[in-house]
Design a protein around this motif. Structure first.
Motif, PDB file in Angstrom:
ATOM      1  N   ALA A   1     -49.567  56.327  52.385  1.00 52.28           N
ATOM      2  CA  ALA A   1     -49.130  57.189  53.489  1.00 52.28           C
ATOM      3  C   ALA A   1     -49.582  58.607  53.182  1.00 52.28           C
ATOM      4  CB  ALA A   1     -47.610  57.138  53.632  1.00 52.28           C
ATOM      5  N   ARG A   2     -49.841  59.356  54.220  1.00 51.19           N
ATOM      6  CA  ARG A   2     -50.270  60.753  54.039  1.00 51.19           C
ATOM      7  C   ARG A   2     -49.086  61.656  54.366  1.00 51.19           C
ATOM      8  NH1 ARG A   2     -55.480  63.776  54.800  1.00 51.19           N
ATOM      9  NH2 ARG A   2     -56.454  61.794  54.387  1.00 51.19           N
ATOM     10  N   LEU A   3     -48.677  62.424  53.389  1.00 48.14           N
ATOM     11  CA  LEU A   3     -47.514  63.294  53.584  1.00 48.14           C
ATOM     12  C   LEU A   3     -47.899  64.750  53.372  1.00 48.14           C
ATOM     13  CD1 LEU A   3     -44.733  61.390  51.589  1.00 48.14           C
ATOM     14  CD2 LEU A   3     -45.102  61.382  54.072  1.00 48.14           C
ATOM     15  N   THR A   4     -47.279  65.633  54.129  1.00 48.03           N
ATOM     16  CA  THR A   4     -47.492  67.070  53.931  1.00 48.03           C
ATOM     17  C   THR A   4     -46.227  67.654  53.331  1.00 48.03           C
ATOM     18  OG1 THR A   4     -48.960  67.092  55.823  1.00 48.03           O
ATOM     19  CG2 THR A   4     -48.181  69.228  55.049  1.00 48.03           C
ATOM     20  N   ILE A   5     -46.340  67.992  52.053  1.00 43.80           N
ATOM     21  CA  ILE A   5     -45.177  68.503  51.318  1.00 43.80           C
ATOM     22  C   ILE A   5     -45.478  69.929  50.863  1.00 43.80           C
ATOM     23  CG2 ILE A   5     -43.583  68.099  49.399  1.00 43.80           C
ATOM     24  CD1 ILE A   5     -44.519  65.172  49.357  1.00 43.80           C
ATOM     25  N   ASN A   6     -44.620  70.861  51.250  1.00 48.76           N
ATOM     26  CA  ASN A   6     -44.788  72.275  50.889  1.00 48.76           C
ATOM     27  C   ASN A   6     -46.187  72.760  51.251  1.00 48.76           C
ATOM     28  OD1 ASN A   6     -42.199  72.057  49.878  1.00 48.76           O
ATOM     29  ND2 ASN A   6     -42.888  71.661  47.784  1.00 48.76           N
ATOM     30  N   GLY A   7     -46.679  72.314  52.402  1.00 41.85           N
ATOM     31  CA  GLY A   7     -47.969  72.784  52.909  1.00 41.85           C
ATOM     32  C   GLY A   7     -49.180  72.081  52.337  1.00 41.85           C
ATOM     33  N   LYS A   8     -48.940  71.166  51.389  1.00 44.66           N
ATOM     34  CA  LYS A   8     -50.075  70.446  50.787  1.00 44.66           C
ATOM     35  C   LYS A   8     -50.047  68.995  51.240  1.00 44.66           C
ATOM     36  CE  LYS A   8     -50.861  70.280  46.370  1.00 44.66           C
ATOM     37  NZ  LYS A   8     -50.566  70.466  44.939  1.00 44.66           N
ATOM     38  N   THR A   9     -51.193  68.499  51.689  1.00 45.09           N
ATOM     39  CA  THR A   9     -51.233  67.112  52.143  1.00 45.09           C
ATOM     40  C   THR A   9     -51.695  66.231  50.994  1.00 45.09           C
ATOM     41  OG1 THR A   9     -51.717  67.839  54.373  1.00 45.09           O
ATOM     42  CG2 THR A   9     -52.270  65.563  53.851  1.00 45.09           C
ATOM     43  N   SER A  10     -50.968  65.137  50.779  1.00 46.35           N
ATOM     44  CA  SER A  10     -51.401  64.208  49.742  1.00 46.35           C
ATOM     45  C   SER A  10     -51.121  62.771  50.160  1.00 46.35           C
ATOM     46  CB  SER A  10     -50.730  64.527  48.405  1.00 46.35           C
ATOM     47  OG  SER A  10     -49.356  64.690  48.583  1.00 46.35           O
ATOM     48  N   GLU A  11     -51.918  61.885  49.579  1.00 50.46           N
ATOM     49  CA  GLU A  11     -51.749  60.450  49.822  1.00 50.46           C
ATOM     50  C   GLU A  11     -50.734  59.932  48.816  1.00 50.46           C
ATOM     51  OE1 GLU A  11     -53.383  58.345  51.933  1.00 50.46           O
ATOM     52  OE2 GLU A  11     -54.666  59.883  52.839  1.00 50.46           O
ATOM     53  N   VAL A  12     -49.759  59.178  49.305  1.00 51.58           N
ATOM     54  CA  VAL A  12     -48.810  58.587  48.367  1.00 51.58           C
ATOM     55  C   VAL A  12     -48.912  57.065  48.473  1.00 51.58           C
ATOM     56  CG1 VAL A  12     -47.216  60.542  48.321  1.00 51.58           C
ATOM     57  CG2 VAL A  12     -46.901  58.763  50.033  1.00 51.58           C
ATOM     58  N   ASP A  13     -48.850  56.443  47.328  1.00 45.17           N
ATOM     59  CA  ASP A  13     -49.043  55.000  47.257  1.00 45.17           C
ATOM     60  C   ASP A  13     -47.677  54.310  47.213  1.00 45.17           C
ATOM     61  OD1 ASP A  13     -50.037  52.510  46.939  1.00 45.17           O
ATOM     62  OD2 ASP A  13     -50.628  52.773  44.838  1.00 45.17           O
ATOM     63  N   VAL A  14     -47.054  54.201  48.387  1.00 50.47           N
ATOM     64  CA  VAL A  14     -45.729  53.573  48.474  1.00 50.47           C
ATOM     65  C   VAL A  14     -45.659  52.722  49.742  1.00 50.47           C
ATOM     66  CG1 VAL A  14     -44.478  55.404  47.236  1.00 50.47           C
ATOM     67  CG2 VAL A  14     -44.750  55.563  49.702  1.00 50.47           C
ATOM     68  N   GLN A  15     -44.675  51.860  49.783  1.00 42.86           N
ATOM     69  CA  GLN A  15     -44.415  51.092  51.003  1.00 42.86           C
ATOM     70  C   GLN A  15     -43.845  52.019  52.072  1.00 42.86           C
ATOM     71  OE1 GLN A  15     -44.949  47.682  51.387  1.00 42.86           O
ATOM     72  NE2 GLN A  15     -45.969  47.932  49.406  1.00 42.86           N
ATOM     73  N   PRO A  16     -44.094  51.725  53.367  1.00 47.19           N
ATOM     74  CA  PRO A  16     -43.543  52.584  54.420  1.00 47.19           C
ATOM     75  C   PRO A  16     -42.029  52.701  54.370  1.00 47.19           C
ATOM     76  CG  PRO A  16     -45.118  51.010  55.318  1.00 47.19           C
ATOM     77  CD  PRO A  16     -44.916  50.641  53.883  1.00 47.19           C
ATOM     78  N   SER A  17     -41.377  51.664  53.841  1.00 51.24           N
ATOM     79  CA  SER A  17     -39.909  51.679  53.809  1.00 51.24           C
ATOM     80  C   SER A  17     -39.343  52.382  52.577  1.00 51.24           C
ATOM     81  CB  SER A  17     -39.380  50.241  53.843  1.00 51.24           C
ATOM     82  OG  SER A  17     -39.870  49.546  52.712  1.00 51.24           O
ATOM     83  N   THR A  18     -40.210  52.793  51.661  1.00 48.47           N
ATOM     84  CA  THR A  18     -39.725  53.471  50.449  1.00 48.47           C
ATOM     85  C   THR A  18     -39.022  54.767  50.842  1.00 48.47           C
ATOM     86  OG1 THR A  18     -41.560  52.618  49.169  1.00 48.47           O
ATOM     87  CG2 THR A  18     -40.482  54.571  48.272  1.00 48.47           C
ATOM     88  N   PRO A  19     -37.866  55.057  50.254  1.00 47.82           N
ATOM     89  CA  PRO A  19     -37.223  56.334  50.557  1.00 47.82           C
ATOM     90  C   PRO A  19     -38.128  57.509  50.194  1.00 47.82           C
ATOM     91  CG  PRO A  19     -35.674  54.858  49.496  1.00 47.82           C
ATOM     92  CD  PRO A  19     -37.029  54.199  49.392  1.00 47.82           C
ATOM     93  N   LEU A  20     -38.132  58.505  51.069  1.00 51.04           N
ATOM     94  CA  LEU A  20     -38.961  59.696  50.865  1.00 51.04           C
ATOM     95  C   LEU A  20     -38.717  60.320  49.488  1.00 51.04           C
ATOM     96  CD1 LEU A  20     -40.890  61.881  52.002  1.00 51.04           C
ATOM     97  CD2 LEU A  20     -38.868  62.969  53.032  1.00 51.04           C
ATOM     98  N   LEU A  21     -37.472  60.273  49.027  1.00 52.78           N
ATOM     99  CA  LEU A  21     -37.132  60.862  47.725  1.00 52.78           C
ATOM    100  C   LEU A  21     -38.081  60.399  46.631  1.00 52.78           C
ATOM    101  CD1 LEU A  21     -35.227  62.410  45.789  1.00 52.78           C
ATOM    102  CD2 LEU A  21     -33.823  60.340  45.694  1.00 52.78           C
ATOM    103  N   TRP A  22     -38.409  59.105  46.625  1.00 50.60           N
ATOM    104  CA  TRP A  22     -39.232  58.577  45.523  1.00 50.60           C
ATOM    105  C   TRP A  22     -40.686  58.996  45.661  1.00 50.60           C
ATOM    106  CZ3 TRP A  22     -35.914  58.298  42.162  1.00 50.60           C
ATOM    107  CH2 TRP A  22     -34.643  57.779  42.424  1.00 50.60           C
TER     108      TRP A  22
END
Ligand code: FES
Ligand code: FES
Length: 149
Positions: free
Chosen positions: A2-23
């Motif tokens: 999934a591609r997430l934008t955290i603190n203005g930086k976009t990064s790919e995270v290798d998790v299941q869509p149902s994984t809690p955002l915290l992890w």
């Protein structure tokens, strides 16, 4: 992935869509300021902002945060200047052990955006984060100080 934008930086995270955002925040993005407390949306230790609103990231699936603006405690200061809530926290020496405080500060920052001059009743209703060290009185004082800043 999934591609997430955290603190203005976009990064790919290798998790299941149902994984809690915290992890994704802690283990993929490596931002460990956001804490795990209860995992069931009760304590608020995991609070971050998603599109400016406070959310408990232990119960928000990553899929619900895709395409949104995620801000963690690491991204609250701007250009090296502490957020007014962080400043009030320092001035009032709010933290004890500190574990709950990142989530507390994120919840308060979101509250002040909605209610710039919150009453004690607004604080009671809006800040339901749990602090095992019992910093609630200092939290309240610091919120009123931040509101006046
Ligand atoms: S860890 Fe998310 S609310 Fe407690
Ligand atoms: S400062 Fe210790 S849990 Fe809140």
């Amino acid at each position: 992935m999934a591609r997430l934008t955290i603190n203005g930086k976009t990064s790919e995270v290798d998790v299941q869509p149902s994984t809690p955002l915290l992890w994704a925040i802690r283990e993929q993005a490596g931002l460990t300021g956001t804490k795990y407390g209860c995992g069931i949306a009760q304590c608020g230790a995991c609070t971050v902002h998603v599109d400016g609103k406070a959310v408990r990231s232990c119960v928000l699936p990553v899929s619900a945060a895709v395409g949104k603006r995620i801000t963690t405690i690491e991204g609250l200061a701007t250009n090296g200047a502490l957020h007014k809530v962080q400043k009030a926290w320092v001035d009032h020496e709010v933290p004890q052990c500190g574990y709950c405080q990142a989530g507390m500060i994120m919840a308060v920052a979101a509250l002040l955006k909605e209610k710039p001059r919150p009453t004690d009743a607004d604080i009671d209703a809006g800040i339901t984060n749990i602090c095992r060290c019992g910093t609630f009185q200092q939290v309240r004082q610091a919120i009123h100080a931040a509101a006046k800043a």
